[in-house]
Design an enzyme around this catalytic site. Structure first.
Site, PDB file in Angstrom:
ATOM      1  CE  LYS A 181      39.100  37.259  31.088  1.00  0.00           C
ATOM      2  NZ  LYS A 181      38.714  38.693  31.026  1.00  0.00           N
ATOM      3  CB  CYS A 199      35.303  30.517  43.432  1.00  0.00           C
ATOM      4  SG  CYS A 199      34.647  31.348  42.015  1.00  0.00           S
ATOM      5  CG  MET A 200      31.213  30.203  42.424  1.00  0.00           C
ATOM      6  SD  MET A 200      31.269  31.992  42.237  1.00  0.00           S
ATOM      7  CE  MET A 200      29.570  32.408  42.523  1.00  0.00           C
TER       8      MET A 200
HETATM    9  N1  MGD Z   1      44.906  35.876  46.297  1.00  0.00           N
HETATM   10  C1  MGD Z   1      43.837  35.365  45.705  1.00  0.00           C
HETATM   11  N2  MGD Z   1      43.788  34.063  45.407  1.00  0.00           N
HETATM   12  C2  MGD Z   1      42.691  33.539  44.813  1.00  0.00           C
HETATM   13  C3  MGD Z   1      41.585  34.357  44.512  1.00  0.00           C
HETATM   14  C4  MGD Z   1      41.642  35.736  44.842  1.00  0.00           C
HETATM   15  O1  MGD Z   1      40.712  36.523  44.600  1.00  0.00           O
HETATM   16  N3  MGD Z   1      42.781  36.195  45.452  1.00  0.00           N
HETATM   17  N4  MGD Z   1      40.481  33.806  43.931  1.00  0.00           N
HETATM   18  C5  MGD Z   1      40.220  32.380  44.092  1.00  0.00           C
HETATM   19  C6  MGD Z   1      39.233  31.958  43.091  1.00  0.00           C
HETATM   20  S1  MGD Z   1      37.728  32.773  43.107  1.00  0.00           S
HETATM   21  C7  MGD Z   1      39.449  30.995  42.192  1.00  0.00           C
HETATM   22  S2  MGD Z   1      38.172  30.479  41.177  1.00  0.00           S
HETATM   23  C8  MGD Z   1      40.739  30.286  42.161  1.00  0.00           C
HETATM   24  C9  MGD Z   1      41.184  29.802  40.816  1.00  0.00           C
HETATM   25  O2  MGD Z   1      42.246  28.950  41.080  1.00  0.00           O
HETATM   26  P1  MGD Z   1      42.752  27.843  40.084  1.00  0.00           P
HETATM   27  O3  MGD Z   1      41.658  27.033  39.567  1.00  0.00           O
HETATM   28  O4  MGD Z   1      43.825  27.111  40.795  1.00  0.00           O
HETATM   29  O5  MGD Z   1      43.373  28.754  38.924  1.00  0.00           O
HETATM   30  P2  MGD Z   1      43.523  28.478  37.378  1.00  0.00           P
HETATM   31  O6  MGD Z   1      44.682  29.277  36.906  1.00  0.00           O
HETATM   32  O7  MGD Z   1      42.243  28.708  36.685  1.00  0.00           O
HETATM   33  O8  MGD Z   1      43.882  26.946  37.340  1.00  0.00           O
HETATM   34  C10 MGD Z   1      43.338  26.062  36.423  1.00  0.00           C
HETATM   35  C11 MGD Z   1      44.426  25.081  36.024  1.00  0.00           C
HETATM   36  O9  MGD Z   1      43.872  24.082  35.167  1.00  0.00           O
HETATM   37  C12 MGD Z   1      44.557  24.075  33.927  1.00  0.00           C
HETATM   38  N5  MGD Z   1      43.536  23.738  32.917  1.00  0.00           N
HETATM   39  C13 MGD Z   1      42.897  24.546  32.057  1.00  0.00           C
HETATM   40  N6  MGD Z   1      41.976  23.845  31.352  1.00  0.00           N
HETATM   41  C14 MGD Z   1      42.054  22.557  31.775  1.00  0.00           C
HETATM   42  C15 MGD Z   1      41.353  21.356  31.435  1.00  0.00           C
HETATM   43  O10 MGD Z   1      40.463  21.324  30.590  1.00  0.00           O
HETATM   44  N7  MGD Z   1      41.712  20.234  32.134  1.00  0.00           N
HETATM   45  C16 MGD Z   1      42.691  20.224  33.072  1.00  0.00           C
HETATM   46  N8  MGD Z   1      42.961  19.085  33.687  1.00  0.00           N
HETATM   47  N9  MGD Z   1      43.360  21.343  33.386  1.00  0.00           N
HETATM   48  C17 MGD Z   1      43.034  22.491  32.767  1.00  0.00           C
HETATM   49  C18 MGD Z   1      45.177  25.434  33.789  1.00  0.00           C
HETATM   50  O11 MGD Z   1      46.313  25.396  32.958  1.00  0.00           O
HETATM   51  C19 MGD Z   1      45.526  25.769  35.248  1.00  0.00           C
HETATM   52  O12 MGD Z   1      46.757  25.259  35.631  1.00  0.00           O
HETATM   53  O13 MGD Z   1      41.743  31.141  42.696  1.00  0.00           O
HETATM   54  C20 MGD Z   1      41.489  31.528  44.018  1.00  0.00           C
HETATM   55  N10 MGD Z   1      42.664  32.214  44.543  1.00  0.00           N
HETATM   56  N1  MGD Z   2      39.788  39.078  33.898  1.00  0.00           N
HETATM   57  C1  MGD Z   2      39.365  38.095  34.683  1.00  0.00           C
HETATM   58  N2  MGD Z   2      38.041  37.892  34.844  1.00  0.00           N
HETATM   59  C2  MGD Z   2      37.630  36.911  35.661  1.00  0.00           C
HETATM   60  C3  MGD Z   2      38.546  36.047  36.330  1.00  0.00           C
HETATM   61  C4  MGD Z   2      39.940  36.269  36.109  1.00  0.00           C
HETATM   62  O1  MGD Z   2      40.807  35.555  36.643  1.00  0.00           O
HETATM   63  N3  MGD Z   2      40.297  37.322  35.298  1.00  0.00           N
HETATM   64  N4  MGD Z   2      38.114  35.085  37.170  1.00  0.00           N
HETATM   65  C5  MGD Z   2      36.697  34.757  37.253  1.00  0.00           C
HETATM   66  C6  MGD Z   2      36.431  34.255  38.609  1.00  0.00           C
HETATM   67  S1  MGD Z   2      36.750  32.605  38.958  1.00  0.00           S
HETATM   68  C7  MGD Z   2      35.890  35.032  39.570  1.00  0.00           C
HETATM   69  S2  MGD Z   2      35.576  34.359  41.110  1.00  0.00           S
HETATM   70  C8  MGD Z   2      35.448  36.403  39.287  1.00  0.00           C
HETATM   71  C9  MGD Z   2      35.836  37.387  40.379  1.00  0.00           C
HETATM   72  O2  MGD Z   2      35.311  38.624  40.068  1.00  0.00           O
HETATM   73  P1  MGD Z   2      35.431  39.836  41.088  1.00  0.00           P
HETATM   74  O3  MGD Z   2      35.018  39.415  42.424  1.00  0.00           O
HETATM   75  O4  MGD Z   2      34.768  41.010  40.493  1.00  0.00           O
HETATM   76  O5  MGD Z   2      37.022  40.080  41.100  1.00  0.00           O
HETATM   77  P2  MGD Z   2      38.110  40.348  42.250  1.00  0.00           P
HETATM   78  O6  MGD Z   2      39.133  41.202  41.605  1.00  0.00           O
HETATM   79  O7  MGD Z   2      38.557  39.078  42.849  1.00  0.00           O
HETATM   80  O8  MGD Z   2      37.389  41.137  43.423  1.00  0.00           O
HETATM   81  C10 MGD Z   2      36.422  42.116  43.213  1.00  0.00           C
HETATM   82  C11 MGD Z   2      36.619  43.329  44.046  1.00  0.00           C
HETATM   83  O9  MGD Z   2      36.458  43.063  45.418  1.00  0.00           O
HETATM   84  C12 MGD Z   2      37.051  44.179  46.068  1.00  0.00           C
HETATM   85  N5  MGD Z   2      37.119  43.964  47.501  1.00  0.00           N
HETATM   86  C13 MGD Z   2      38.160  43.569  48.249  1.00  0.00           C
HETATM   87  N6  MGD Z   2      37.824  43.533  49.549  1.00  0.00           N
HETATM   88  C14 MGD Z   2      36.538  43.934  49.637  1.00  0.00           C
HETATM   89  C15 MGD Z   2      35.637  44.162  50.720  1.00  0.00           C
HETATM   90  O10 MGD Z   2      35.935  43.945  51.890  1.00  0.00           O
HETATM   91  N7  MGD Z   2      34.400  44.623  50.393  1.00  0.00           N
HETATM   92  C16 MGD Z   2      34.017  44.891  49.120  1.00  0.00           C
HETATM   93  N8  MGD Z   2      32.809  45.369  48.915  1.00  0.00           N
HETATM   94  N9  MGD Z   2      34.851  44.686  48.091  1.00  0.00           N
HETATM   95  C17 MGD Z   2      36.085  44.215  48.347  1.00  0.00           C
HETATM   96  C18 MGD Z   2      38.378  44.308  45.361  1.00  0.00           C
HETATM   97  O11 MGD Z   2      38.944  45.594  45.509  1.00  0.00           O
HETATM   98  C19 MGD Z   2      37.988  43.972  43.922  1.00  0.00           C
HETATM   99  O12 MGD Z   2      37.872  45.125  43.120  1.00  0.00           O
HETATM  100  O13 MGD Z   2      36.016  36.861  38.075  1.00  0.00           O
HETATM  101  C20 MGD Z   2      35.833  35.978  36.991  1.00  0.00           C
HETATM  102  N10 MGD Z   2      36.294  36.725  35.854  1.00  0.00           N
HETATM  103  S1  SF4 Z   3      32.832  34.554  28.904  1.00  0.00           S
HETATM  104 FE1  SF4 Z   3      33.865  36.078  30.178  1.00  0.00          FE
HETATM  105  S2  SF4 Z   3      36.012  35.958  29.549  1.00  0.00           S
HETATM  106 FE2  SF4 Z   3      34.793  34.994  27.921  1.00  0.00          FE
HETATM  107  S3  SF4 Z   3      34.389  36.623  26.447  1.00  0.00           S
HETATM  108 FE3  SF4 Z   3      32.647  36.539  27.850  1.00  0.00          FE
HETATM  109  S4  SF4 Z   3      33.144  38.078  29.403  1.00  0.00           S
HETATM  110 FE4  SF4 Z   3      35.058  37.591  28.346  1.00  0.00          FE
HETATM  111 MO    MO Z   4      36.549  32.196  41.188  1.00  0.00          MO
END
Ligand code: MGD
Ligand code: MGD
Ligand code: SF4
Ligand code: MO
Length: 749
Positions: free
Chosen positions: A81, A170-171
């Site tokens: 990425k 998320c966090m």
């Molecule tokens: N099923 C499922 N759902 C999940 C999760 C999961 O594990 N499973 N994970 C959750 C987690 S951890 C997260 S963090 C969320 C992420 O959820 P979102 O934050 O809703 O996902 P993004 O696609 O990052 O959305 C960011 C948006 O902002 C726009 N954008 C990018 N840069 C900028 C900028 O500089 N300004 C503005 N105004 N917009 C911008 C992008 O185009 C995009 O539309 O999803 C959650 N949803």
């Molecule tokens: N490529 C990529 N990288 C990212 C992001 C992205 O959208 N794409 N998003 C960023 C963001 S905002 C986040 S929050 C992080 C998320 O980073 P991760 O948390 O590593 O990613 P996920 O795939 O949401 O979930 C991690 C793992 O949790 C496992 N899991 C599901 N249920 C359980 C359970 O009950 N117990 C345990 N032990 N594990 C379980 C799933 O199988 C999965 O492999 O990644 C960040 N980095």
């Molecule tokens: S900040 Fe995350 S997404 Fe960007 S290059 Fe490093 S590991 Fe990849």
């Molecule tokens: Mo996240």
């Protein structure tokens, strides 16, 4: 071998990387820069919380190349990425003008028309519903200056605490875990701990795909020192698990049994550090203060032989990893959504800290509980600035009168301005937008109409709420519920600070102009403040001025980074707080004497976040998730990410190499479940929960544990969140995206 970045990525898409000299991991590409650029500028990757430093090459005012910064912590490495960042400014489907919904259709408008409409909606809603009728839904992808300004505008200007955002999804559990256990948020360790650890404990983290550059650092460490062991706990055999020495595959939702059983073994076999506990910890049980004898009683229920079967694992596996964790020279835990996105997310975080505290695996090089951050600026931008509905900046709480009073003084507003009532957290906020309690909301840098759980229920209900969305792309699903859309600048089209996992703040300078009429989110917030008559409050109106205000604010807190001037951030590769003076080098390890300037003189370790300088060991009982399997829903759905796609895919799915490499979203189904349902790869299947259903192709593998189906949520045309359950942790309010009871149906024809 002389390949262009595009060629490398094509190879990667075909799974052919690992080519010697190119990369050790498919995710991580070395810098590869044809001599195109005229000037190079330092910056930060806009994606994940690893926060990789990048060098951005410009020619004729355009970004022509991006490579890893060899002076930054990532030592020039980038994942796929990051390697595609140069594509960002040229991506299709950018919003070039504001849009206003007229007769049901989003129609081009001027900035003045759009902002007048937004300001009018804020004023009229405030008159009708009062301050609690307004809301801000932000993001860990906004710059710190943007989140800080939004927070101040809403909480002090509009007297409205309905300020939340995607970090809640998320966090939140990690943040509440740190605050409960140590009194203050944010990890005490740093990436350099990887070079010292002899045991890595990865739980609920697929770091190979989600934090690739850090995972490669772990693998390098492992190659250099044969003693190093990697433990991975995940219900799926992920690519991360492929490198594990010990892979444990529990049923989703059962990890607290595992962690408590590890502590049981440690107590029973004398693996704990009594002196460390006596000096630095307090123990707290259900009924208040407890002690080691009380702990022994509490953990008696969690003997491996009693609980292993409920997790679908063997008792011997628990004993093995308990010993490795406790007896290794230095154990480093890394965890993410598998633990945070759980109805027991806070308890899981507390208990993970217990493991470190009870074994003394903390505050030494390599021994640390390091929560991996998701988004690039969830730590610095949202957790530190307190841009959540229960927080105020720098670790202060809305519900504490003394904290409100300090913040009112620093923000120069009258005592009593900040409401004592916490606002709505994300899940309640969208409910309130649906039932009339909130009538006007600004959504910025998040795409909740793809990323919230139980999506259909939310989407159908929010229609009557006035919604303004600030967004760079015309195809983000959240635009479907917008009344006004504001075109936002993206990444280096604007300036700001990002703060990542290890408390490192890094500056991103504006290098190019945004397309069309797009504006930075800070400019949008300042414009709104002016129109609402709050320009005096929001007097810092440039990124540098806001930073200076926030930097000086921090001096009054334990998040002190007042030594991080803009000048230093321009020159240095980021700085780690605490950093109280301009000549302070920054703090690698917090709470450690000699390193952290806030530790009292003469102390080796001080958990100064708590008044008695002691961390708390909370005894946390396991409760099963509300999503129990039944005859109607006999399987578990779990969701997550793939290497090449970022969240809702608005950016990454537009980069052909990344989109091709990930393919479309699909259901990953275990061989046994597929066999029982007579399903083969490529066949369309339906997954149904009590909340919704989705049909897409099956991919049969031995990845998920039997009984578990996995799907990713990046695909805007296949909304898995319509199936995901809405339950959330009662303390952190973080939703349980990881566990939904479902059934699998074969789709005929
Ligand atoms: N099923 C499922 N759902 C999940 C999760 C999961 O594990 N499973 N994970 C959750 C987690 S951890 C997260 S963090 C969320 C992420 O959820 P979102 O934050 O809703 O996902 P993004 O696609 O990052 O959305 C960011 C948006 O902002 C726009 N954008 C990018 N840069 C900028 C900028 O500089 N300004 C503005 N105004 N917009 C911008 C992008 O185009 C995009 O539309 O999803 C959650 N949803
Ligand atoms: N490529 C990529 N990288 C990212 C992001 C992205 O959208 N794409 N998003 C960023 C963001 S905002 C986040 S929050 C992080 C998320 O980073 P991760 O948390 O590593 O990613 P996920 O795939 O949401 O979930 C991690 C793992 O949790 C496992 N899991 C599901 N249920 C359980 C359970 O009950 N117990 C345990 N032990 N594990 C379980 C799933 O199988 C999965 O492999 O990644 C960040 N980095
Ligand atoms: S900040 Fe995350 S997404 Fe960007 S290059 Fe490093 S590991 Fe990849
Ligand atoms: Mo996240």
């Amino acid at each position: 071998m002389d390949l262009t970045r595009r060629e490398v990525l094509k190879l990667c898409g075909m799974g052919a990387l690992g080519v010697s000299g190119l990369a050790t991991l498919p995710g991580c590409l070395p810098s590869n820069s044809p001599a195109l650029a005229e000037t190079w500028h330092k910056g930060v990757c806009r994606f994940c919380g690893v926060g990789c430093g990048v060098m951005i090459g410009l020619r004729d005012g355009k970004v022509v190349e991006v490579k890893g910064d060899d002076l930054a912590h990532n030592k020039a490495k980038l994942c796929v990425k990051g390697s595609m960042l140069a594509e960002l400014p040229g991506l299709p489907n950018r919003l070039l003008h504001p849009l206003i919904r007229k007769n049901g259709k989003l129609t081009q408008a001027s900035w003045d028309e759009a902002m007048t409409r937004v300001a009018d909606a804020f004023q009229s809603t405030r008159q009708k519903l009062g301050p609690t009728g307004l809301a801000f839904y932000g993001s860990g992808q906004l710059y710190t200056q943007e989140s800080y300004t939004a927070n101040k505008l809403f909480k002090a200007g509009l007297k409205c605490n309905n300020v939340d955002g995607n970090p809640r999804l998320c966090m939140a559990s990690a943040a509440v875990g740190y605050v409960q256990t140590y009194g203050k948020d944010e990890p005490m360790g740093c990436y350099e701990d990887i070079e010292h650890a002899t045991c890595f404990f990865l739980i609920g983290a697929n770091a190979y795909e989600c934090h690739p550059v850090l995972f490669e650092r772990i693998l390098l460490r492992k190659r250099q020192d044969k003693r190093v062991k990697l433990i991975v706990i995940d219900p799926r055999r992920t690519k991360t698990a492929g490198y594990a020495d010990h892979f444990i595959q529990p049923l989703p939702g059962t990890d607290l049994l595992l962690l408590n059983a590890m502590i049981h073994v440690m107590l029973e076999d004398g693996l704990i550090q009594r002196d460390f506990i006596a000096e630095h910890c307090r123990i707290s049980g259900d009924g208040g203060a407890s002690d080691l004898a009380g702990s022994q009683d509490f953990y008696a229920d969690y003997a491996p032989e009693k609980v292993a079967e409920r997790m679908g694992i063997a008792p011997s596996q628990i004993r093995e990893i308990a010993y490795l964790f406790a007896r290794s020279e230095a154990t480093m835990s890394l965890w993410t959504m598998g633990i945070n996105q759980r109805t027991q997310g806070t308890y899981l975080n507390n208990t993970l800290h217990n493991l470190h505290l009870m074994t003394g695996q903390i505050c030494r090089p390599g021994a640390t509980p390091l929560s991996l951050t998701g988004q690039g600026n969830a730590c610095g931008g949202v957790r530190d600035t307190g841009t959540l509905s229960h927080l105020l900046p720098a670790g202060r709480l809305i519900k504490k009168p003394a904290h409100r009073a300090i913040v009112e003084k620093l923000w120069k507003v009258a005592p009593g301005t900040i409401s004592p009532k916490p606002g709505f957290h994300a899940m309640e906020l969208f409910k309130a937008m649906g039932d009339g309690r909130v009538g006007c909301a600004l959504i910025m840098a998040s795409n909740p109409m793809q990323t919230l759980p139980n999506l259909r229920a939310f989407r159908e209900k929010v229609k009557d709420c006035f919604i303004c969305v600030a967004e760079p792309f015309a195809d983000a699903r959240t635009l479907e519920i917008a009344d006004v859309v504001l075109p936002s600048a993206l990444w280096v089209e604007k300036e700001g600070v990002y703060g990542q996992t290890e408390r490192r703040y890094q500056l991103l300078e504006k290098l190019i102009d945004p397309p069309g009429e797009a504006r930075s989110d800070l400019d949008i917030l300042v414009d709104l403040a002016k129109r609402l008559g709050l320009a005096d409050l929001i007097s810092a109106q440039t990124p540098e001025a806001v930073w200076d205000e926030w930097r000086q604010f921090s001096a009054t807190s334990k998040y002190n980074f007042s030594g991080m001037t803009y000048d230093r951030l321009r020159k240095e590769r980021g700085l780690q707080w605490p950093c109280p003076t301009e000549d302070h080098p920054g703090t690698k390890r917090r709470f450690v004497g000699g390193d952290d300037p806030l530790v009292p003189k003469g102390k080796k370790i001080s958990f100064y976040g708590k008044p008695d300088h002691k961390a708390v060991i909370y005894l946390r009982p396991y409760e099963p998730t509300p999503e129990s399997r039944s005859k109607a829903f006999p399987l578990f759905l779990t969701t997550g990410r793939v290497l090449e796609q970022w969240h809702s895919g608005t950016i990454t799915d537009k980069v052909p190499e990344l989109s091709r490499a990930s393919g479309r979203a699909r259901f990953e189904i275990n061989l046994q479940d597929a066999h029982r349902h007579d399903i083969v790869s490529g066949q369309r299947v339906r997954v149904v929960s009590a909340f919704g259903e989705l049909t897409m192709e099956a991919f049969v593998s031995d990845g998920p544990k039997a009984g578990v189906i996995f799907a990713s949520f990046f695909d805007s045309k296949r909304l898995i969140n319509e199936v995901v359950a809405p339950h959330f942790d009662p303390f952190s309010k973080q939703p349980e995206f990881k566990v939904t009871a479902v059934r699998l149906e074969k789709v005929l024809a």
